[in-house]
Design a protein around this motif. Structure first.
Motif: not given
Length: 353
Positions: A303-308
């Motif tokens: 699981n990779e955290e990202a910003i949208g």
């Protein structure tokens, strides 16, 4: 005028003229107090219409959201363009080509710079409405019209707003700010491209009053078997002006299109393949919602955290455009201005190993 006034207000401007001295072009302005420009690229289409596009790779000066690994996800890609006007249906493929080139370039830029998890924003005058092939193509690639998202409009609500009174006097909604978040699942670009081209083919065949069986008969030509050969499809696409230059498919594109349609790879397109790939293609459009995507703990993968982004608000000016009307006393432009406010959104994205 624009450079002087915008510069005084703290903006950095990027200008790109259309090719062959057409006299107009694009301008993108980035406020230096909020966004840092990491890279800027120019994309001439080099095809009919002398159209161009700009790509900006930017980073927020102030990080959006902190997390346990530090401040992440403050980068994004912004594209600005102005597509060819659809003077007639024969230009549908040209317009689709232009969007395809933009998305190919974005994909290439992401690979070169190892940018997996950043949002993509496409801006500009797309010269086509929500009923058109370009709109459906972008939707199939995970993009959402931010104005429609803010107002909870569906893809069928093309009649509820306008943004342009064109040179023919028609009012229509053609100005979009598209958003694709990094957690959106996207089918291969070549698959969406093939679906879009076959959609144009179906439109042209139906315009010629051909029903499903008649369309299949037209595409298989003089062939006595119950299937379509490559040469027969080539001839049919030539007849409807979808093959050949300057505006049609190239031979290499034709081969890639054939590979998508010949599902079982036996060298012909039978009736079932025709129905599945040409007559009743499934666009697999993405969900309208921008909600945080939480994925259960997988057995394999990460699981990779990202910003949208979440669309916080969007409006058109003059406000009459939001009611699909065009005020006669509006003289600033033949376009309404589209303004969108985004807010950062933490996303969990699953990557398979």
């Amino acid at each position: 005028m624009y450079q002087e006034r915008l510069g005084a207000a703290g903006y950095i401007t990027f200008n790109l003229a259309r090719t062959n001295n057409r006299g107009d072009g694009l301008l993108t302005a980035i406020h230096k107090d909020y966004l840092r420009v990491l890279n800027y690229r120019e994309l001439p289409f080099n095809d009919f219409g002398d159209r161009v596009a700009q790509l900006l790779h930017v980073q927020s000066v102030v990080p959006f959201l902190p997390n346990r690994k530090g401040n992440i996800g403050q980068e994004m890609l912004i594209v600005n363009t102005h597509l060819l006007f659809p003077h007639d249906s024969s230009l549908s493929l040209v317009r689709l080509h232009q969007v395809y080139k933009i998305l190919q370039y974005v994909e290439s830029y992401q690979r070169e710079n190892k940018l997996k998890r950043i949002p993509i924003i496409l801006c500009g005058d797309w010269n086509g409405s929500k009923r058109g092939h370009v709109y459906k193509f972008l939707r199939s690639q995970g993009f959402v019209s931010s104005y429609d998202d803010a107002h909870k409009y569906s893809d069928a609500d093309a009649h509820k707003w306008v943004s342009h009174r064109n040179h023919r006097g028609n009012i229509c909604g053609v100005d979009f700010i598209w958003l694709c978040n990094p957690n959106k699942s996207r089918k291969p670009l070549r698959t969406s491209w093939a679906e879009a081209v076959f959609s144009i083919l179906k439109y042209l065949l139906r315009k010629a009053s051909l029903a499903e069986d008649d369309a299949f008969a037209f595409l298989k030509g003089d062939n006595q078997g119950d299937f379509i050969t490559f040469s027969a499809l080539h001839e049919a696409l030539s007849q409807v002006k979808l093959f050949g230059h300057p505006n049609g498919l190239s031979f290499q594109e034709m081969k890639k299109l054939w590979a998508q349609a010949d599902i079982n790879g036996d060298g012909v397109i039978d009736y079932e393949e025709f129905k599945q790939k040409i007559w009743n293609p499934k666009w697999s459009e993405q969900s309208e919602e921008y909600l945080e995507t939480m994925i259960e703990e997988p057995k394999k993968g990460t699981n990779e955290e990202a910003i949208g982004f979440r669309v916080k608000n969007a409006l058109l000016f003059p406000r009459e455009a939001e009611k699909a009307m065009w005020p006669e006393n509006y003289s600033l432009s033949d376009h309404a201005s589209l303004n969108v406010v985004f807010s950062p959104l933490s996303l969990q994205c699953f990557s398979a190993q």
